[in-house]
Design a protein around this motif. Structure first.
Motif, PDB file in Angstrom:
ATOM      1  N   VAL A 325       0.719  -1.145   0.053  1.00 45.21           N
ATOM      2  CA  VAL A 325       0.042   0.093   0.137  1.00 45.21           C
ATOM      3  C   VAL A 325       0.893   1.399  -0.063  1.00 45.21           C
ATOM      4  O   VAL A 325       0.543   2.442   0.375  1.00 45.21           O
ATOM      5  CB  VAL A 325      -1.008  -0.080   1.288  1.00 45.21           C
ATOM      6  CG1 VAL A 325      -2.056  -1.037   0.980  1.00 45.21           C
ATOM      7  CG2 VAL A 325      -0.286  -0.303   2.358  1.00 45.21           C
ATOM      8  N   PRO A 355      -5.589   5.046   4.514  1.00 43.63           N
ATOM      9  CA  PRO A 355      -5.819   3.986   5.396  1.00 43.63           C
ATOM     10  C   PRO A 355      -7.419   4.059   6.004  1.00 43.63           C
ATOM     11  O   PRO A 355      -7.824   3.215   6.782  1.00 43.63           O
ATOM     12  CB  PRO A 355      -4.798   3.959   6.551  1.00 43.63           C
ATOM     13  CG  PRO A 355      -3.468   4.699   5.680  1.00 43.63           C
ATOM     14  CD  PRO A 355      -4.157   5.581   4.783  1.00 43.63           C
ATOM     15  N   TYR A 363      -8.211  -0.624   4.775  1.00 41.40           N
ATOM     16  CA  TYR A 363      -7.418  -1.739   4.376  1.00 41.40           C
ATOM     17  C   TYR A 363      -8.071  -2.955   4.494  1.00 41.40           C
ATOM     18  O   TYR A 363      -7.985  -3.782   3.663  1.00 41.40           O
ATOM     19  CB  TYR A 363      -6.228  -1.686   5.235  1.00 41.40           C
ATOM     20  CG  TYR A 363      -5.193  -0.731   4.960  1.00 41.40           C
ATOM     21  CD1 TYR A 363      -5.075  -0.079   3.709  1.00 41.40           C
ATOM     22  CD2 TYR A 363      -4.167  -0.309   5.929  1.00 41.40           C
ATOM     23  CE1 TYR A 363      -4.222   0.935   3.723  1.00 41.40           C
ATOM     24  CE2 TYR A 363      -3.078   0.493   5.890  1.00 41.40           C
ATOM     25  CZ  TYR A 363      -3.125   1.241   4.580  1.00 41.40           C
ATOM     26  OH  TYR A 363      -2.011   2.091   4.373  1.00 41.40           O
TER      27      TYR A 363
END
Length: 577
Positions: A325, A355, A363
Motif C-alpha cells: 500500500v 488507510p 485496508y
C-alpha cells in the motif's frame, strides 16, 4: 544505547515465541531447500536456509550467476557476474548481458498466462477496483512507448512522471524501460518547487502527469502543479496529460492529451536491448537534509534482486495477490508494486486511497474484497489504525492473509504485537523489513528462514542472501553501532558524479572499512545474531550521554505505560478485584 530497556522489553515480548521455536526445533522436521529455491540443487553442501545464506556470501559469483541465469530472460548472456570495488566507487553486475526489463515483467508472462491479472487498481472510491491482465498491461505499455517515441523520447533520455497510483503511471514506467529511456517518478504530493528541482536535475524534456488526482475523497490539481513547475524548467518540451477525473483543465501548445494520442499507436512496440548496467531509473531522496540526491538504479541487478526478495521475504507463490500500500513515488512502490511482483508474474495491488477513507476499516475491507494474501504497509499507518481499536479490523474476513510486512521506520513492539495478534489473527508471520532507497530492495528481514524459525517482535533479524551487514562504533563491533553495508549485491545504487561519494564512504572510516556503505542507521545485534534497527543517527535524543533513537523511545514509552498499568492493578488484585 538504552540496552536495559531494550533487553527487558524483548525478554517480556518474545519469551513465548522462543519456547514455541525451541519445541518446533525438537521435532526435527526435515526440509528440502531445493523445493524452495531450485538453483540450490547445484550448490554442494547446502541443505537449509542457513547454509544457502552462507553459500550466497562465500560463493557470491556462483549464487548470483545461477539465479540470474534461471530467473531473468536474457537477449544476450552475461560473461562476468560482478566487477565491484566499492572503495573506488566501481559497481558492475552481469557485464556483457543484454535484456529488457519490460519483457521480463510483461512479454514472457503474456506467452504463458496472458489473461492472468497483473494489476488490481484499488481506486480511491471503495468497491470500484479495476483489474488489468498481463495482455492488457503489455498493450497499454506498447502504445505508450510508441507515443513517447513519436514525441521524440530516445534511448538514454529521462522522463519525469508526476502521477498518483494508477495503471497509466505503471505503464509509463514500463514504457520507458521498453524504449530504453530512464524514468524519474516524483511523488505526487510534492510541491511545484520540489518537482521543478527534480525535473531540472534529471534534464527531462518530457513530463507525464494527470489532470487531477483523487485521494481520501479530495481532488488535487496536479496539472496546475506541473504548469507551475515547468515555468522554471527550460528543458521541458512536452507534457503528456492523462485524465483521472472528468474535469477539464487548461491545456497549452506544450500539452498532449495522453489517452487520445495513445490510442492512435500500435499495440506492438519493439523492446530495446539494454546493457545490464544501463540506467533503469532515477529516484530522488526526500531532500530533508539539503538538496535532493538523485540515486541511480540499473537494469539487471535491480530487477533480479527485487524479484528474489519479493518471492522469498513474503513467501509469494503463483496465484497470490500481493498488496503493497505504498505510493509508486517511493522506492517501496518501485520495487514491491511494480518491478518485483511483475517480474515474478504476480498479481499486484495499486492502492490510490488512504488507510482511513472512508473509515478506518479501509485496508481490511480491501483485503476481504480482493483476497489479498500478503499485506505490506508502514508502521505509521499501523500505529494510526491501532488507535481506532480492534473492531474496525474484526469487521472483515482476513482469512486470505498469509504474510504481513512492515516497511519504513522501525516498528515498535506494541504495534508489532497488535499487527500480529489482531490483523493476522496470530497465525500470519510479521516480516519487519529493513532497507533503503540506496539498496533498492530488502536487506534484513525475518524471512526467508527455515519453516519453524522464530520471529522476534520488533526485529528485522536476518540479512538476505548475499547481504553482509556490519556494525560500527569506533571500529567494527558485535553489539550496538552504526549499520554498515557491504555494497557487493546486485541492487545497490550506482553512484552519480553529482552525488557526494563521502556520504557513502565516510572519511573517518579506517582503511579496512572502505569497502562498506554507511547507511546512517543505528542497530543492535543480539547474541543470536539478530538485528534490531533503532532508527536514524540524525534523529536521536541525547540523555546523559546515551543517544536514544526513535524505536528505543517508542518501546520505552510503551513499556512504561504497561508497567504503570500493572502497578495500578495491584490494589485490585490484592483485594480480589
Amino acid at each position: 544505547m538504552c540496552s536495559l530497556w531494550r533487553g527487558t522489553l524483548l525478554t517480556l515480548t518474545s519469551s513465548l515465541n522462543r519456547r514455541v521455536f525451541q519445541c518446533c526445533r525438537q521435532l526435527g522436521r526435515s526440509y528440502n531447500i531445493a523445493s524452495c529455491m531450485p538453483e540450490a540443487v547445484a550448490f554442494q553442501g547446502v541443505s537449509d536456509h542457513s547454509g544457502l545464506y552462507k553459500f550466497s556470501v562465500n560463493e557470491s559469483d556462483r549464487f548470483w550467476g545461477a539465479v540470474a541465469r534461471q530467473r531473468l530472460s536474457w537477449i544476450s548472456p552475461f560473461h562476468t557476474v560482478q566487477n565491484c570495488d566499492f572503495s573506488q566507487g566501481k559497481i558492475k553486475w552481469f557485464e556483457g548481458g543484454k535484456l529488457n526489463v519490460s519483457v521480463n515483467c510483461l512479454d514472457r508472462h503474456v506467452q504463458t498466462c496472458p489473461e492472468r491479472v497483473a494489476l488490481i487498481w484499488e481506486r480511491d472510491e471503495p468497491g470500484t477496483e479495476v483489474k488489468i491482465t498481463y495482455r492488457q498491461l503489455l498493450e497499454l505499455t506498447c502504445r505508450l512507448g510508441n507515443l513517447l517515441k513519436r514525441q521524440g523520447v530516445r534511448r538514454g533520455d529521462c522522463v519525469t512522471i508526476y502521477m498518483p497510483p494508477c495503471p497509466l503511471a505503471m505503464a509509463s514506467m514500463l514504457a520507458c524501460a521498453r524504449i530504453g529511456a530512464a524514468h524519474n517518478v516524483v511523488f505526487a504530493g510534492f510541491s511545484s518547487e520540489a518537482l521543478a528541482d527534480r525535473i531540472r536535475d534529471a534534464q527531462s524534456s518530457t513530463v507525464i502527469t494527470v489532470n487531477q488526482g483523487v485521494r481520501g475523497g479530495k481532488v488535487v490539481d496536479l496539472k496546475r502543479t506541473v504548469d507551475q513547475a515547468v515555468q522554471n524548467c527550460p528543458t521541458v518540451q512536452q507534457v503528456l496529460v492523462a485524465m483521472r477525473t472528468e474535469n477539464t483543465v487548461p491545456m497549452t501548445d506544450r500539452d498532449v492529451p495522453l489517452e487520445e494520442e495513445m490510442m492512435k499507436e500500435d499495440v506492438v512496440c519493439e523492446p530495446v536491448a539494454m546493457d545490464s548496467e544501463d540506467v533503469l531509473f532515477l529516484l530522488y531522496t526526500s531532500g530533508s537534509t539539503g538538496k535532493p540526491k538523485g540515486l541511480v538504479h540499473t537494469q539487471a541487478g535491480y530487477l533480479l534482486y527485487t524479484s528474489l526478495t519479493h518471492r522469498y521475504v513474503f513467501n509469494y507463490h503463483d496465484g497470490d495477490v500481493f498488496g503493497c500500500v505504498a505510493d509508486i513515488g517511493w522506492i517501496t512502490g518501485h520495487s514491491y508494486i511494480v518491478y518485483g511482483p511483475l517480474c515474478n508474474g504476480g498479481t499486484t495491488v495499486l492502492f490510490e486511497s488512504t488507510p482511513v477513507y472512508p473509515n478506518p476499516g479501509r485496508y481490511w475491507e480491501m483485503v476481504e474484497r480482493l483476497g489479498i494474501n500478503q499485506f505490506y504497509g508502514a508502521p505509521t499507518a499501523i500505529r494510526l489504525l491501532l488507535k481506532y481499536g480492534d473492531e474496525w479490523v474484526q469487521n472483515y474476513n482476513r482469512s486470505s492473509l498469509k504474510t504481513l510486512g512492515s516497511v519504513g521506520e522501525p516498528i515498535n513492539t506494541e504495534a508489532w504485537e497488535w499487527y500480529h495478534r489482531v490483523v493476522g489473527d496470530g497465525r500470519c508471520p510479521v516480516v519487519d523489513t529493513w532497507w533503503q532507497t540506496e539498496t533498492g530492495g530488502i536487506c534484513i528481514a525475518p524471512r526467508p528462514a527455515d519453516p519453524e524459525a522464530e520471529i522476534v517482535p520488533g526485529m528485522a533479524m536476518h540479512p538476505f542472501y548475499g547481504i553482509k551487514p556490519a556494525l560500527l562504533d569506533t571500529e567494527v563491533v558485535t553489539g550496538d553501532g552504526v549499520v554498515l553495508q557491504s555494497a557487493q549485491f546486485p541492487a545497490f545504487l550506482r553512484l552519480r558524479l553529482a552525488l557526494c561519494y563521502n556520504q557513502y564512504c565516510p572519511l573517518n572510516c579506517a582503511t579496512p572499512l572502505l569497502g562498506f556503505f554507511f547507511t546512517g542507521d543505528g542497530a543492535h545485534r543480539s547474541k543470536e545474531g539478530y538485528y534490531q534497527i533503532i532508527g536514524r543517527l540524525d534523529d536521536v535524543i541525547n540523555v546523559s550521554g546515551h543517544r536514544l533513537g526513535t524505536a528505543e523511545l517508542e518501546d520505552v514509552v510503551v513499556c512504561t505505560i504497561i508497567i504503570m498499568f500493572v502497578w495500578d492493578l495491584f490494589p485490585l488484585l490484592n483485594h480480589g478485584g
